[in-house]
Design a protein around this motif. Sequence first.
Motif, short mmCIF file in Angstrom:
data_model
loop_
_atom_site.label_atom_id
_atom_site.label_comp_id
_atom_site.label_asym_id
_atom_site.label_seq_id
_atom_site.Cartn_x
_atom_site.Cartn_y
_atom_site.Cartn_z
N LEU A 63 -2.17 11.43 4.10
CA LEU A 63 -2.10 10.28 5.00
C LEU A 63 -1.56 9.05 4.28
CD1 LEU A 63 -5.44 10.83 6.90
CD2 LEU A 63 -3.14 10.86 7.92
N ALA A 64 -1.94 8.86 3.03
CA ALA A 64 -1.40 7.73 2.26
C ALA A 64 0.11 7.87 2.09
CB ALA A 64 -2.09 7.65 0.90
N SER A 101 6.22 3.13 6.46
CA SER A 101 6.47 1.73 6.10
C SER A 101 7.90 1.57 5.57
CB SER A 101 5.45 1.28 5.06
OG SER A 101 5.65 -0.06 4.73
N ALA A 108 -1.67 6.18 10.78
CA ALA A 108 -1.94 6.96 9.58
C ALA A 108 -2.90 6.22 8.66
CB ALA A 108 -0.63 7.29 8.85
N ALA A 109 -2.76 4.90 8.57
CA ALA A 109 -3.66 4.10 7.73
C ALA A 109 -5.08 4.14 8.27
CB ALA A 109 -3.16 2.66 7.65
N CYS A 121 1.80 6.98 5.31
CA CYS A 121 1.82 5.52 5.46
C CYS A 121 3.00 4.92 4.72
CB CYS A 121 0.53 4.90 4.95
SG CYS A 121 -0.89 5.13 6.01
N GLU A 124 -6.49 7.45 7.45
CA GLU A 124 -6.81 7.49 6.02
C GLU A 124 -8.16 6.80 5.75
OE1 GLU A 124 -4.99 6.03 1.72
OE2 GLU A 124 -4.00 5.43 3.57
N GLU A 162 2.68 4.04 11.08
CA GLU A 162 2.08 3.69 9.79
C GLU A 162 0.64 3.21 9.99
OE1 GLU A 162 0.67 1.19 6.62
OE2 GLU A 162 1.35 0.36 8.53
N GLN A 163 0.41 2.40 11.01
CA GLN A 163 -0.93 1.89 11.27
C GLN A 163 -1.89 3.02 11.66
OE1 GLN A 163 -1.30 -1.00 14.42
NE2 GLN A 163 -3.22 -1.77 13.60
#
Length: 103
Positions: free
Chosen positions: A56-57, A64, A85-86, A60, A89, A82-83
């Motif tokens: 997940l990182a 991004s 996935a963050a 992200c 995470e 990205e949000q």
Amino acid sequence: MIKDTPNPPGLDGETDAEATFTSSKPAMAERRPSPIFTTVPDVDNETLLVHACETLASACVMASELAFLLSGPKRNLALAIEQMAALAELSVNRVLDNVDPQG
């Protein structure tokens, strides 16, 4: 006159998504996962969570980086991915902390 071929999906009033969902549901129940991409059966939960968190990182970072190459609605979409996935995470990190508290 009798047609040789049936109507393509979606022409009888249902959408493609509805046709796919309703027609593939029984087939999906019969389908077994392919063993080509499976995890080792005896991997512990902590290891799986660590790998999920790292994946997940990475997602992200990729989303991004992609967002900065795009503009307008496509950039907003990449930033939304990205949000998401963050946030996932963060959830995995919380579960990891619950499984093996470091404090």
